[in-house]
Structures are given as C-alpha cells and as structure tokens.
Design an enzyme around this catalytic site. Sequence first.
Site, PDB file in Angstrom:
ATOM      1  N   SER A 127       3.867  -4.908   1.541  1.00 49.97           N
ATOM      2  CA  SER A 127       5.135  -5.457   2.034  1.00 49.97           C
ATOM      3  C   SER A 127       6.032  -5.822   0.858  1.00 49.97           C
ATOM      4  O   SER A 127       5.548  -6.161  -0.235  1.00 49.97           O
ATOM      5  CB  SER A 127       4.812  -6.709   2.848  1.00 49.97           C
ATOM      6  OG  SER A 127       5.951  -7.499   3.009  1.00 49.97           O
ATOM      7  N   TYR A 153       0.140 -15.327   3.940  1.00 46.88           N
ATOM      8  CA  TYR A 153       0.264 -13.918   4.343  1.00 46.88           C
ATOM      9  C   TYR A 153       0.694 -13.071   3.141  1.00 46.88           C
ATOM     10  O   TYR A 153       0.074 -12.049   2.830  1.00 46.88           O
ATOM     11  CB  TYR A 153       1.291 -13.763   5.484  1.00 46.88           C
ATOM     12  CG  TYR A 153       1.701 -12.328   5.689  1.00 46.88           C
ATOM     13  CD1 TYR A 153       0.820 -11.408   6.258  1.00 46.88           C
ATOM     14  CD2 TYR A 153       2.957 -11.855   5.273  1.00 46.88           C
ATOM     15  CE1 TYR A 153       1.173 -10.073   6.404  1.00 46.88           C
ATOM     16  CE2 TYR A 153       3.314 -10.523   5.421  1.00 46.88           C
ATOM     17  CZ  TYR A 153       2.419  -9.642   5.989  1.00 46.88           C
ATOM     18  OH  TYR A 153       2.765  -8.310   6.120  1.00 46.88           O
ATOM     19  N   LYS A 157      -1.247  -9.899   0.756  1.00 46.41           N
ATOM     20  CA  LYS A 157      -0.739  -8.561   0.383  1.00 46.41           C
ATOM     21  C   LYS A 157      -0.834  -8.391  -1.142  1.00 46.41           C
ATOM     22  O   LYS A 157      -1.221  -7.335  -1.629  1.00 46.41           O
ATOM     23  CB  LYS A 157       0.701  -8.367   0.861  1.00 46.41           C
ATOM     24  CG  LYS A 157       0.832  -8.279   2.370  1.00 46.41           C
ATOM     25  CD  LYS A 157       0.067  -7.094   2.938  1.00 46.41           C
ATOM     26  CE  LYS A 157       0.008  -7.104   4.457  1.00 46.41           C
ATOM     27  NZ  LYS A 157      -0.947  -6.166   5.027  1.00 46.41           N
TER      28      LYS A 157
END
Length: 342
Positions: A127, A153, A157
Amino acid sequence: MENKTILVSGGAGYIGSHTVVELFKAGYQAIIVDDFRASSERMITGVQDLIQTDVKVYRIDICDKDKLEEIFASNKISGIIHFAALKAVGESVEEPLMYYRNNLHGLINMVELADKYGVNNFVFSSSCTVYGEPKGTRKVHEGTPIGHTPSPYGATKQMGERILQDCVNSSKLNLAVLSLRYFNPVGAHPSGLIGELPNGKPNNLMPFVTQTAAGIREKLTVFGNDYNTADGTCIRDFIHVVDLAQAHVSGLEWLSTVEGSNMEFVNLGTGKGTSVLEIINNFEQLTGVKLNWEFGSRREGDLEEIFAETKKAEELLGWKSKLTFKDAIVDAWNWEQKLMNE
Ligand SMILES: NC(=O)c1ccc[n+]([C@@H]2O[C@H](COP(=O)([O-])OP(=O)(O)OC[C@H]3O[C@@H](n4cnc5c(N)ncnc54)[C@H](O)[C@@H]3O)[C@@H](O)[C@H]2O)c1
C-alpha cells in the site's frame, strides 16, 4: 503445457475477486483461499458468472498452516498472489495484535510453504501507506523513503515488505517477489456482478458515497476544507479496481521472466490526483443523485495530497491505468444499486 495455476489468498475479497476474473481472462487458473471473514459467497458466484466456469475455493484461515499446506500438497501451484489481510486502519489501532497476528503470521506461513513447495513467484499486496507522510513531495515514486506510519495496519505492510526482502536476500530461499503498492482502489466490475462489500461502516470514501446515496448512511462528512489544495479538500490517486486487477496479471508475466531471487516494489495508481470534492461533485453529475454531505473538521493523520509516480509500472510491467475515476463512480453506483435491489 505450462503450469499457470495461481494461489490467490483473499481471492473472495474486493481486489482479489476482480483479479481472479482477470487471471482467467488471461489464461491462468486460480485457486481461491479465503476464510470469508471479510467477504461473502456472492463474490464467488459473481466471479463464476463472469468467467463461466467453476473456481476451486478453499475456505480456510491461512494462519492455520497445516490446512494451508494441504492446499500446496494437493495442487501444482506456479505462483501466489497474497491479498489476505485485515485492512481497516482505525480498527488496527484498537486491535494491534489481531492485525500483527493475521497479516504477518499469514504471510510467513505463505512464504514458508512457497519455499517448501518450490513456488518462486510471489505477488504481495502492499500500500502507499508504507510511505508514511513523505516530506515535501506529493507525487511519490518507489525510491521515496519508507516513512513513519502511525497505524499498526501500515506497519504490517512495511514489515511484510521487509520480511519478503530478507527472504529474497537469503541464499537459502529462491524467491522472486513483486510488492505492489496500491493507492486508492475504487469502483467495481462494470458488469455489476462483483464489487466492494464493506464490513459495517466503510472506511473508504467511495463506498461511503454510494451507501449515502443509497440511504444506508444518513450523511457523508468531508474531513477538512482548509487544506492547501485547489478546493481545500484532500487529494488522492483513485485507481479503478479492474485496472488494478489487470496489473497483477502483468506482474505475474514479469515474475515469470525473473531468474533467481529478486524483489521489486511498484506503485499502482493513475498518476493523477483527484480531490474528495471532485468525487462528490462528479458523483452527483454522473448519477443524478443528490448526496447529503457536509464539511467536518480535519481527521488526524490524513495527508493533504498524495498520488503515484507511475513510470516504473509502465517500464517494468508494461502496465498503465486505462479507466478514470468517473468510470469508477459509474461502476461503483451500478454495484450499489444491484445490492439495493436484492
Ligand atoms: N482496498 C484498499 O483500499 C487497499 C489499499 C491498499 C492495500 N490493500 C491491500 O490489498 C489486499 C486486499 O484488499 P481488499 O480491499 O480486497 O480487502 P478485502 O477485505 O475485501 O479482502 C481481503 C480478503 O482476505 C480474507 N482474509 C483476511 N484474513 C484472512 C485469513 N487469515 N485467512 C483467509 N482469508 C483471510 C478476507 O476474508 C477477505 O476476503 C489487502 O492485503 C489490503 O491490505 C487494500
């Protein structure tokens, strides 16, 4: 005949389901591995209606390594696209351990089994959040340094990329990895057969817009109108999910040309920024539906403006987005209307 069977973890999800369709269109076979915690069987039905063939689906949690191994042992897999992860930024702040366990444990299981079963090609869903808050730049390229990302989160990544890079660097593993850094995926399949199915209150703008238009949400709040942008609202790079799905097929084609271990990071966006207000105004114009919306105060952690430098995707993968945010609006609304009429 060349084996082109791809294990798609999270293949019943939003981006995964669109990717499975594009894989079949391009002559691949896909095996979906998903525990449906954030999806529904209707996505499988939609995919099968689109490709006119049955897809093999394994309903398992990828954190269960024994069950995952059974899939590797009983199928000849040539590549992996790893979508399965939890993705709600706010929830990850409240439930950090759940995010670290699911997103990292799942990834490690997948890579260990890829290694054990000699599957060398690996696509990772990353992302633009890995860039954190890039200093003084709005258009980010793959060389833009990884920045501090406030959410667990985002950290999963960054760590996911790091884990994969370490595996690629190790002389003990033979792994070719493509980490695809998505910007803001939006829209739905133009057929209206598959699309985004948010779990509860949507975290992203587009499903919030369509759900407000559908009367599911009372009002849409636009967070901040005093940013240093043309209309004062934040700017993002909205990429149509079908374009995004096709980039995964291009990614697999590139991976098949890689010899030995290697890892590349590629931005997937349109290269153009669109403001939140532009999305709202265009939604109203294109659909003829008036949205109930208002300005609210800025939301903590929101970047003013970020969009992708897309040169590397073009050069390395031969991929470029074709659809616009207007196509995405029309397709997302078509999908929402299908859901409303059920
Ligand atoms: N949608 C976005 O805005 C966006 C942006 C950047 C990156 N991504 C990444 O892309 C990937 C796909 O996102 P999406 O929007 O399609 O999300 P999604 O929630 O629609 O799809 C993820 C799928 O993974 C499944 N899943 C999650 N944990 C699992 C587990 N332990 N075992 C088996 N299945 C599991 C879910 O049931 C779901 O079907 C994710 O890794 C996400 O972090 C998404």
